[in-house]
Scaffold this motif. Structure first.
Motif, PDB file in Angstrom:
ATOM      1  N   LEU A  43       0.619  -0.788  -0.317  1.00 47.47           N
ATOM      2  CA  LEU A  43      -0.395  -0.006  -0.059  1.00 47.47           C
ATOM      3  C   LEU A  43       0.821   1.602   0.079  1.00 47.47           C
ATOM      4  O   LEU A  43       0.589   2.307  -0.611  1.00 47.47           O
ATOM      5  CB  LEU A  43      -1.264   0.042   1.579  1.00 47.47           C
ATOM      6  N   SER A  44       2.329   1.615   0.223  1.00 50.12           N
ATOM      7  CA  SER A  44       3.177   2.355   0.662  1.00 50.12           C
ATOM      8  C   SER A  44       3.410   2.530  -0.913  1.00 50.12           C
ATOM      9  O   SER A  44       3.282   3.802  -0.959  1.00 50.12           O
ATOM     10  CB  SER A  44       3.545   2.087   2.031  1.00 50.12           C
ATOM     11  N   LEU A  49       8.083   7.501  -2.639  1.00 54.13           N
ATOM     12  CA  LEU A  49       8.727   7.573  -0.910  1.00 54.13           C
ATOM     13  C   LEU A  49       7.929   7.128  -0.051  1.00 54.13           C
ATOM     14  O   LEU A  49       8.439   6.953   1.081  1.00 54.13           O
ATOM     15  CB  LEU A  49       8.729   9.261  -0.656  1.00 54.13           C
ATOM     16  N   GLY A  50       6.839   6.362   0.038  1.00 52.57           N
ATOM     17  CA  GLY A  50       6.341   5.536   0.961  1.00 52.57           C
ATOM     18  C   GLY A  50       6.906   4.561   1.209  1.00 52.57           C
ATOM     19  O   GLY A  50       6.848   3.944   2.210  1.00 52.57           O
ATOM     20  N   ILE A  51       7.664   4.066   0.189  1.00 54.96           N
ATOM     21  CA  ILE A  51       8.537   2.718   0.216  1.00 54.96           C
ATOM     22  C   ILE A  51      10.124   3.489   1.020  1.00 54.96           C
ATOM     23  O   ILE A  51      10.223   2.336   1.656  1.00 54.96           O
ATOM     24  CB  ILE A  51       9.344   2.647  -1.299  1.00 54.96           C
ATOM     25  N   GLY A  66       9.846   1.697   4.673  1.00 58.65           N
ATOM     26  CA  GLY A  66      10.527   0.388   4.712  1.00 58.65           C
ATOM     27  C   GLY A  66      11.379   1.223   5.994  1.00 58.65           C
ATOM     28  O   GLY A  66      12.099   0.467   6.807  1.00 58.65           O
ATOM     29  N   GLY A  67      11.472   2.145   6.264  1.00 57.33           N
ATOM     30  CA  GLY A  67      12.622   2.554   7.805  1.00 57.33           C
ATOM     31  C   GLY A  67      12.328   2.682   8.811  1.00 57.33           C
ATOM     32  O   GLY A  67      12.340   2.081  10.400  1.00 57.33           O
ATOM     33  N   LEU A  68      10.660   2.795   8.809  1.00 58.07           N
ATOM     34  CA  LEU A  68       9.545   2.121  10.150  1.00 58.07           C
ATOM     35  C   LEU A  68       9.607   1.050  10.776  1.00 58.07           C
ATOM     36  O   LEU A  68       9.660   0.660  11.477  1.00 58.07           O
ATOM     37  CB  LEU A  68       8.538   3.003   9.945  1.00 58.07           C
ATOM     38  N   SER A 127       8.351  -4.548  -1.284  1.00 61.68           N
ATOM     39  CA  SER A 127       9.219  -3.416  -1.816  1.00 61.68           C
ATOM     40  C   SER A 127      10.319  -2.854  -2.657  1.00 61.68           C
ATOM     41  O   SER A 127      10.825  -2.410  -3.368  1.00 61.68           O
ATOM     42  CB  SER A 127       9.423  -2.456  -0.206  1.00 61.68           C
ATOM     43  N   MET A 128      10.913  -4.045  -2.071  1.00 61.33           N
ATOM     44  CA  MET A 128      12.091  -4.230  -2.438  1.00 61.33           C
ATOM     45  C   MET A 128      11.842  -4.588  -4.463  1.00 61.33           C
ATOM     46  O   MET A 128      12.456  -3.950  -5.267  1.00 61.33           O
ATOM     47  CB  MET A 128      13.268  -5.410  -1.934  1.00 61.33           C
TER      48      MET A 128
END
Length: 380
Positions: free
Chosen positions: A324-325, A331-333, A337-339, A367-368
């Motif tokens: 969904l991000s 930038l949601g990726i 991913g950082g969160l 995401s990758m």
């Protein structure tokens, strides 16, 4: 009626199809709806990005037909499962969604309890707080529509949805000039605009109306539903505190317009934009999943081992959240991913097992892949 079908009924039926992976005490209406919507969005990403990158002419038309057929098939399967469960368990929806009767957290989390027979009556004070919250929710939803704001981004994002609906293209006509162009990689992968176009085409409503007047009516209560689930974990021993927690969240949203860049401003004034969904929906969803995982650690220490399905379920949902991000914003990726990485370190501190690292790694695989496809197309 078609808007209700595509925005409420189909996601709910998909959630019913998948909610068998959830522990019994988490098969509530709210969590089932969240799961269904996340799967709904994930399916759209899987279909939309290949159509956009591999089909030259009429890309959105193909995307629309593939997603239409796929979501209908899943919804029919969900309806079939619903009927079978109703026949087996009884006519009450509580048999399908145990735990939706405000059962006390301690009893509800016990494997020896029958969630269908438990009920926690809220005090008069708690009911008043719930009433105030729902009034505030209604006010926010009404004002988000009747006082809808317009900004410069609408000239790009909303027009992309409109072009998809009317011309069957996916990010290959420049919204500012109307001239055909190559695929706009910078914005294209945030296919939330194409999903809005799908809803518009599927319901026969203009994309601008869907974006400004319909999406806020779905996203605003959806965000608060996620906060309710967060509150159910944070206040598991004092469920009557949840309405107070929701009032605090609601006031923070209503009076968070201290600048044009706050999440609260985007939440109520630019609800239909992907970056607004990342800040107000994706990030709380990630927090909720890790609170769920931390709660499972407590239950494991108190009531025995969790089943394999119960262990996998939150990581599966986290995978859908990461998808969904990417749908909402490129930038949601990065931030999502950082969160996930940050919360995984906290989880690792409590669990002290390498399996949580494996779960976190698997959850970011979409995401990758997203980043690899993005970079390959940008390089080309």
């Amino acid at each position: 009626m078609l808007l209700i079908l595509w925005l409420l009924i189909v996601p709910m039926l998909i959630g019913i199809l998948l909610n068998g992976i959830l522990p019994i005490f988490r098969r509530t209406v709210g969590i089932t709806f969240i799961l269904g919507y996340l799967a709904y969005f994930g399916l759209f990403e899987i279909i939309a990005i290949p159509c956009m990158t591999r089909i030259t002419y009429g890309a959105f038309g193909y995307c629309y037909r593939y997603f239409f057929a796929s979501s209908i098939v899943l919804a029919v399967l969900g309806l079939t499962r619903l009927i079978l469960v109703l026949v087996k368990e009884g006519p009450s929806f509580l048999s399908v969604f145990p735990g939706d009767t405000h059962a006390g957290a301690r009893e509800l989390m016990s494997p020896r309890s029958d969630p269908k027979g438990l009920k926690l009556d809220y005090s008069v004070e708690a009911r008043i707080y719930w009433g105030i919250f729902f009034v505030l929710l209604a006010v926010q939803m009404v004002l988000a529509v009747v006082m809808s704001s317009f900004d410069g981004d609408d000239a790009y994002y909303v027009v992309e949805s409109l072009l998809a609906q009317q011309v069957d293209v996916m990010n290959t006509i420049h919204p500012y000039t109307g001239i055909s162009t190559s695929l706009d990689i910078r914005h294209a992968f945030a296919v939330i605009t194409m999903w809005i176009a799908f809803v518009a085409k599927g319901s026969g409503v203009h994309s601008t109306i869907v974006a400004h007047s319909i999406i806020p009516l779905v996203v605003i209560p959806f965000v608060y539903l996620v906060y309710v689930e967060i509150g159910r974990i944070l206040f598991r021993r004092r469920q009557e505190v949840i309405p107070v927690f929701m009032l605090v969240v609601s006031f923070l949203m209503m009076f968070g317009n201290v600048s044009i860049y706050t999440p609260a401003t985007f939440f109520l004034m630019r609800t239909w934009q992907g970056k607004a969904m990342v800040a107000n929906l994706v990030f709380p969803l990630i927090l909720w999943i890790f609170l769920w995982l931390l709660e499972d650690i407590r239950e494991t220490s108190g009531n025995g081992k969790l089943t394999w399905m119960q262990k996998v379920a939150p990581w599966f949902i986290l995978t859908l959240v990461n998808m969904l991000s990417g749908i909402c914003s490129s930038l949601g990726i990065v931030f999502g991913g950082g969160l996930v990485a940050l919360y995984t370190l906290v989880l690792l501190f409590f669990r002290k097992k390498w399996t949580c690292l494996l779960g976190a790694f698997v959850s970011v695989i979409p995401s990758m892949i997203y980043v690899l496809v993005y970079m390959s197309l940008r390089g080309a």
